[in-house]
Scaffold this motif. Structure first.
Motif, PDB file in Angstrom:
ATOM      1  N   SER A 151     -24.022  29.162  86.346  1.00 49.44           N
ATOM      2  CA  SER A 151     -24.433  27.844  86.824  1.00 49.44           C
ATOM      3  C   SER A 151     -25.583  27.346  85.974  1.00 49.44           C
ATOM      4  O   SER A 151     -26.267  28.118  85.297  1.00 49.44           O
ATOM      5  N   LYS A 153     -28.380  23.553  85.807  1.00 49.95           N
ATOM      6  CA  LYS A 153     -29.007  22.556  86.665  1.00 49.95           C
ATOM      7  C   LYS A 153     -28.014  21.507  87.153  1.00 49.95           C
ATOM      8  O   LYS A 153     -28.273  20.805  88.122  1.00 49.95           O
ATOM      9  N   HIS A 154     -26.876  21.400  86.478  1.00 52.40           N
ATOM     10  CA  HIS A 154     -25.936  20.326  86.777  1.00 52.40           C
ATOM     11  C   HIS A 154     -24.602  20.813  87.334  1.00 52.40           C
ATOM     12  O   HIS A 154     -23.875  19.986  87.915  1.00 52.40           O
ATOM     13  N   SER A 155     -24.248  22.070  87.178  1.00 49.33           N
ATOM     14  CA  SER A 155     -22.898  22.472  87.572  1.00 49.33           C
ATOM     15  C   SER A 155     -22.834  23.966  87.861  1.00 49.33           C
ATOM     16  O   SER A 155     -23.675  24.745  87.415  1.00 49.33           O
ATOM     17  N   LEU A 156     -21.789  24.314  88.609  1.00 50.27           N
ATOM     18  CA  LEU A 156     -21.412  25.701  88.870  1.00 50.27           C
ATOM     19  C   LEU A 156     -19.974  25.851  88.426  1.00 50.27           C
ATOM     20  O   LEU A 156     -19.110  25.069  88.833  1.00 50.27           O
ATOM     21  N   LYS A 177     -22.102  19.905  92.659  1.00 55.04           N
ATOM     22  CA  LYS A 177     -22.955  19.835  93.842  1.00 55.04           C
ATOM     23  C   LYS A 177     -23.393  21.213  94.330  1.00 55.04           C
ATOM     24  O   LYS A 177     -24.431  21.341  94.982  1.00 55.04           O
ATOM     25  N   LYS A 178     -22.616  22.228  94.019  1.00 52.82           N
ATOM     26  CA  LYS A 178     -22.914  23.569  94.522  1.00 52.82           C
ATOM     27  C   LYS A 178     -24.035  24.224  93.717  1.00 52.82           C
ATOM     28  O   LYS A 178     -24.134  24.033  92.496  1.00 52.82           O
ATOM     29  N   GLU A 179     -24.845  25.014  94.412  1.00 51.07           N
ATOM     30  CA  GLU A 179     -25.897  25.771  93.759  1.00 51.07           C
ATOM     31  C   GLU A 179     -25.507  27.244  93.673  1.00 51.07           C
ATOM     32  O   GLU A 179     -24.502  27.679  94.232  1.00 51.07           O
ATOM     33  N   GLU A 180     -26.325  28.008  92.975  1.00 48.01           N
ATOM     34  CA  GLU A 180     -26.059  29.430  92.750  1.00 48.01           C
ATOM     35  C   GLU A 180     -26.577  30.227  93.947  1.00 48.01           C
ATOM     36  O   GLU A 180     -27.649  30.843  93.898  1.00 48.01           O
ATOM     37  N   THR A 181     -25.792  30.232  95.034  1.00 53.92           N
ATOM     38  CA  THR A 181     -26.168  30.958  96.252  1.00 53.92           C
ATOM     39  C   THR A 181     -25.042  31.897  96.662  1.00 53.92           C
ATOM     40  O   THR A 181     -23.902  31.777  96.197  1.00 53.92           O
ATOM     41  N   ASN A 184     -22.073  29.993  98.445  1.00 47.82           N
ATOM     42  CA  ASN A 184     -21.231  29.218  97.532  1.00 47.82           C
ATOM     43  C   ASN A 184     -20.372  30.112  96.649  1.00 47.82           C
ATOM     44  O   ASN A 184     -19.198  29.805  96.389  1.00 47.82           O
TER      45      ASN A 184
END
Length: 316
Positions: A151, A153-156, A177-181, A184
Motif C-alpha cells: 500500500s 498513501k493513495h492505494s492498496l 480508500k482502504k488503508e493497510e490494516t 482490510n
C-alpha cells in the motif's frame, strides 16, 4: 602499397617538389545512369503516378501503417493520448496510415476483462482468477505464482507475480480508500479466495507483520520467526541465534490477531534485507569522514538529529 583502380575516386599520389597538383574531374553525370547493370530513365512526366523508384527500376508501393503497428509505435515511444492523436493526424495528412486506424481503440481494451471484475466496499477485485488465467492463456498452477501486497498513501493493491518473471504481472485487487490494516487485508484475501489457492506471499516487513497477526510499529517482539527482542540493543550484535517462535498465541509476544497466512508461505523481500544491512553499515561510519559527508550531500533530507539518534543507538 597497391590501390585498386576505380572510376569515381582519385588515387593517392606522393607529393613532392616539381609534381603538379591533381585536377578534379570535369565530366558530369547524364540523365541516363547505369545501376546494377540496369538502365534507369529519369524522365517521368508525372511523379505522383509512381510511388517509389528503387534501385533496379522497380516500383514499390508504400506499406501503410495498420492499427496493430500504430499501437506498438505509440507504446514504444511512450506517447500520451493527446500526442498519439497528433501523431495519427499528421500521418493521415501524409497518407502514410490506413484510414481505419483509430487512436481511441486502446481505451476499450479492458472491455473483454470487465466482466471478471467486481466492486465491493471500495475494493475492486477479480471474482474468478482461474477464468482470468484461462482467458490470458497463463498457467493455472498456484505454485507458479506469488502474491504481492503493498500500500501507499493513495492505494492498496494486490498483484500476482510469476515465479521466474516469464509472464506479466496480474493485478487482482485494488482500492484507493482502504488503508493497510488487519481488517482490510483479511477482507482482501477473502475476496480473491486466497485460501483456495494458497500462494506464497511477498511483502514488506509491515505487511508481513499484519499477515502474521503481529503488532505493527516499534514492538518488542516484532519478528514472526523468532523471539528477537528489539529493545535489547546490547545483545543485537553478540547473540546470533534467538529462540524460535513455534506458535502464535494471541496476547503473547506482541501477537494481537490470528495469522492470515501460514508462516511457511511468507517470502522475505531481499531488497529490504539489503537496505537494513546498508543502514547498519552507514551507522558505523565516521560522521566527520569524507564518505559520510558524501552520503549527506546525496540525501540532503537526512537531518542531524536523526543521525545523532541512530549513532547513539548503534553505540549502545
Amino acid at each position: 602499397m597497391t590501390y585498386e583502380a576505380t572510376n569515381n575516386v582519385i588515387l593517392p599520389e606522393v607529393r613532392c617538389e616539381g609534381v603538379p597538383l591533381p585536377q578534379p574531374p570535369t565530366h558530369t553525370f547524364s540523365a541516363n545512369m547505369t545501376y546494377a547493370n540496369t538502365e534507369i530513365t529519369a524522365a517521368v512526366e508525372n511523379i505522383s503516378d509512381i510511388s517509389y523508384l528503387a534501385p533496379g527500376g522497380l516500383n514499390i508501393c508504400p506499406n501503410l501503417i495498420d492499427q496493430a503497428y500504430f499501437e506498438d509505435l505509440v507504446r514504444d515511444l511512450g506517447l500520451t493520448k493527446e500526442k498519439a492523436e497528433i501523431l495519427c493526424s499528421r500521418l493521415k495528412n501524409r497518407n502514410l496510415i490506413k484510414a481505419d486506424v483509430k487512436v481511441t481503440s486502446p481505451r476499450k481494451r479492458h472491455a473483454d476483462l470487465e466482466s471478471y471484475f467486481k466492486k465491493s466496499e471500495e475494493l475492486v477485485y477479480y471474482c474468478s482468477i482461474e477464468e482470468v488465467l484461462k482467458y490470458l492463456k497463463l498457467p493455472l498452477d498456484s505454485s507458479a505464482w506469488r502474491l504481492f501486497i503493498d500500500s501507499s498513501k493513495h492505494s492498496l493493491k494486490a498483484v500476482l507475480l510469476h515465479n521466474g518473471n516469464q509472464h506479466p504481472s496480474i493485478p487482482v485487487a485494488y482500492s484507493t480508500k482502504k488503508e493497510e490494516t488487519y481488517a482490510n487485508i483479511s477482507n482482501l484475501l477473502n475476496k480473491i479466495e486466497y485460501y483456495k489457492y494458497k500462494w506464497e506471499v511477498c511483502a514488506d516487513f509491515k505487511m508481513i507483520a499484519i499477515l502474521t497477526g503481529m503488532q505493527t510499529g516499534y514492538a518488542k517482539y516484532m519478528c514472526f520467526l523468532c523471539k528477537w527482542d528489539s529493545r535489547a540493543t546490547s545483545s543485537h550484535y553478540h547473540i546470533k541465534y534467538f529462540e524460535e517462535r513455534k506458535e502464535n498465541i494471541i496476547g503473547d509476544l506482541n501477537v494481537i490477531h490470528e495469522s492470515l497466512v501460514p508462516k511457511d508461505k511468507v517470502i522475505l523481500p531481499p531488497l529490504h534485507i539489503k537496505l537494513g544491512v546498508v543502514k547498519n553499515f552507514i551507522k558505523s561510519l565516521n560522521t566527520q569522514g569524507y564518505a559520510f559527508k558524501r552520503i549527506q550531500t546525496i540525501f540532503p533530507r537526512l537531518s542531524a538529529a536523526k543521525l545523532k539518534e541512530d549513532k547513539i543507538r548503534f553505540a549502545c
